[in-house]
Enzyme design. Structure first.
Site, mmCIF file in Angstrom:
data_model
loop_
_atom_site.group_PDB
_atom_site.id
_atom_site.type_symbol
_atom_site.label_atom_id
_atom_site.label_comp_id
_atom_site.label_asym_id
_atom_site.label_seq_id
_atom_site.Cartn_x
_atom_site.Cartn_y
_atom_site.Cartn_z
ATOM 1 N N LYS A 43 -50.428 -42.507 45.425
ATOM 2 C CA LYS A 43 -51.420 -42.769 44.369
ATOM 3 C C LYS A 43 -51.770 -41.504 43.586
ATOM 4 C CE LYS A 43 -54.490 -44.199 47.298
ATOM 5 N NZ LYS A 43 -53.717 -43.998 48.537
ATOM 6 N N THR A 45 -50.208 -38.666 43.468
ATOM 7 C CA THR A 45 -49.016 -38.117 42.817
ATOM 8 C C THR A 45 -48.778 -38.835 41.489
ATOM 9 O OG1 THR A 45 -48.092 -37.694 45.010
ATOM 10 C CG2 THR A 45 -46.558 -37.627 43.149
ATOM 11 N N ARG A 70 -65.208 -37.706 46.917
ATOM 12 C CA ARG A 70 -65.923 -37.559 48.188
ATOM 13 C C ARG A 70 -66.405 -36.113 48.396
ATOM 14 N NH1 ARG A 70 -66.068 -41.704 51.943
ATOM 15 N NH2 ARG A 70 -64.838 -43.544 51.464
ATOM 16 N N ARG A 84 -67.351 -47.859 52.347
ATOM 17 C CA ARG A 84 -66.170 -48.059 51.498
ATOM 18 C C ARG A 84 -66.541 -48.926 50.290
ATOM 19 N NH1 ARG A 84 -60.876 -47.146 53.877
ATOM 20 N NH2 ARG A 84 -60.991 -46.679 56.087
ATOM 21 N N SER A 111 -58.932 -48.088 48.013
ATOM 22 C CA SER A 111 -59.658 -49.319 47.633
ATOM 23 C C SER A 111 -59.061 -50.542 48.339
ATOM 24 C CB SER A 111 -59.696 -49.506 46.112
ATOM 25 O OG SER A 111 -58.461 -49.296 45.478
ATOM 26 N N GLY A 160 -60.754 -46.681 62.293
ATOM 27 C CA GLY A 160 -60.908 -47.417 61.034
ATOM 28 C C GLY A 160 -60.017 -46.878 59.940
HETATM 29 N N1 LIG Z 1 -42.536 -41.511 44.260
HETATM 30 C C1 LIG Z 1 -42.478 -40.768 45.351
HETATM 31 N N2 LIG Z 1 -41.316 -40.597 46.006
HETATM 32 C C2 LIG Z 1 -41.257 -39.853 47.127
HETATM 33 N N3 LIG Z 1 -42.306 -39.207 47.688
HETATM 34 C C3 LIG Z 1 -43.491 -39.349 47.067
HETATM 35 C C4 LIG Z 1 -43.643 -40.135 45.892
HETATM 36 N N4 LIG Z 1 -44.930 -40.087 45.510
HETATM 37 C C5 LIG Z 1 -45.556 -39.322 46.414
HETATM 38 N N5 LIG Z 1 -44.699 -38.866 47.352
HETATM 39 C C6 LIG Z 1 -45.055 -38.017 48.494
HETATM 40 O O1 LIG Z 1 -45.818 -38.815 49.370
HETATM 41 C C7 LIG Z 1 -46.887 -38.070 49.920
HETATM 42 C C8 LIG Z 1 -48.190 -38.800 49.663
HETATM 43 O O2 LIG Z 1 -48.463 -38.825 48.275
HETATM 44 P P1 LIG Z 1 -49.972 -38.863 47.741
HETATM 45 O O3 LIG Z 1 -50.754 -37.738 48.303
HETATM 46 O O4 LIG Z 1 -49.865 -38.957 46.257
HETATM 47 O O5 LIG Z 1 -50.482 -40.224 48.376
HETATM 48 P P2 LIG Z 1 -51.903 -40.928 48.228
HETATM 49 O O6 LIG Z 1 -51.617 -42.373 48.050
HETATM 50 O O7 LIG Z 1 -52.715 -40.258 47.175
HETATM 51 O O8 LIG Z 1 -52.544 -40.715 49.658
HETATM 52 P P3 LIG Z 1 -54.108 -40.599 50.052
HETATM 53 O O9 LIG Z 1 -54.693 -41.979 49.968
HETATM 54 O O10 LIG Z 1 -54.084 -40.097 51.472
HETATM 55 O O11 LIG Z 1 -54.768 -39.626 49.119
HETATM 56 C C9 LIG Z 1 -46.829 -36.679 49.295
HETATM 57 O O12 LIG Z 1 -46.204 -35.806 50.209
HETATM 58 C C10 LIG Z 1 -45.955 -36.883 48.080
HETATM 59 O O13 LIG Z 1 -45.227 -35.723 47.769
HETATM 60 MG MG LIG Z 2 -54.512 -39.211 47.222
#
Ligand SMILES: Nc1ncnc2c1ncn2[C@@H]1O[C@H](COP(=O)(O)OP(=O)(O)OP(=O)(O)O)[C@@H](O)[C@H]1O
Ligand SMILES: [Mg+2]
Length: 209
Positions: A43, A45, A70, A84, A111, A160
């Protein structure tokens, strides 16, 4: 007397400068791109890559990210169900304000509860809440585990945790779904491109509509 929630004697203050004037100034339409999915699904990323792509093409956006909020606005909240709910309620209200300002607000939050996301959607004008579901399998998210949280959750050191011992309710009618293709996750750049195309097609990235 006007009563609203816990408050009395509350009136709406109108301002002469309206949404459409701000949108004209920015040459875009305000909206909320709401990115939902498991921890590690990508998300944040996607949110950052999307914001970069929009910036490069001259569109103003702002990322609201779960972890970052947060640190401040929501630092009084934990991860139990009622916290949440309150977390997402506040974010929804902030996202509404940001989109009313004319910005493309990119909200990146696990969410997990459908009802809370729908409540945020209902705050916005029709069509301007764009739900993006990171439909990435749990085992992929767990393998990535960049924060080491799944490991802690599996060891019972975090209680949780969404996807492990707390539910994630998939969207039923999201606007955009991100999925693996032939077992490979599309790169963040191409995912962001998909969102930009969606926004472009619906006239969010231009003046006048
Ligand atoms: N499209 C993608 N392909 C491969 N790896 C990815 C991709 N997008 C993100 N990643 C990798 O996956 C991991 C998690 O990504 P990210 O931190 O964006 O997740 P998140 O959904 O924001 O997690 P959180 O809810 O814990 O914040 C990171 O190490 C990132 O480099
Ligand atoms: Mg994140």
């Amino acid at each position: 007397m006007s009563t609203l929630g816990q408050s009395t004697n509350i009136f709406w203050q109108d301002c002469g400068v309206g949404r459409s004037e701000r949108e004209k100034l920015l040459k875009q339409r305000g909206c909320v791109v709401w990115i939902t999915g498991l921890s590690g699904s990508g998300k944040s990323t996607l949110a950052c890559t999307l914001s970069r792509q929009l910036h490069s093409r001259g569109n103003l956006s702002y990322v609201l990210d779960g972890d970052n909020l947060r640190h401040g606005l929501n630092k009084d909240l934990g991860f139990k169900a009622e916290d949440r709910v309150e977390n997402i309620r506040r974010v929804g209200e902030v996202a509404k304000l940001f989109s009313d300002s004319g910005l493309i607000c990119i909200a990146s939050f696990i969410s997990p509860y459908r009802k809370d996301r729908e409540t945020c959607r209902a705050l916005l004008p029709d069509g301007s809440f764009i739900e993006v579901y990171m439909d990435i399998p749990l085992n992929v998210c767990e393998e990535r585990d960049p924060k080491g949280l799944y490991k802690l959750a599996r060891a019972g050191k975090i209680k949780g945790f969404t996807g492990i011992d707390d539910p994630y309710e998939e969207p039923l009618n999201c606007e955009i779904k991100m999925q693996e293709e032939n077992g490979v996750c599309p790169c963040p750049f191409s995912m962001a491109g998909k969102v930009v195309s969606y926004l472009e097609d619906r006239g969010f990235l231009h003046e006048g509509y």
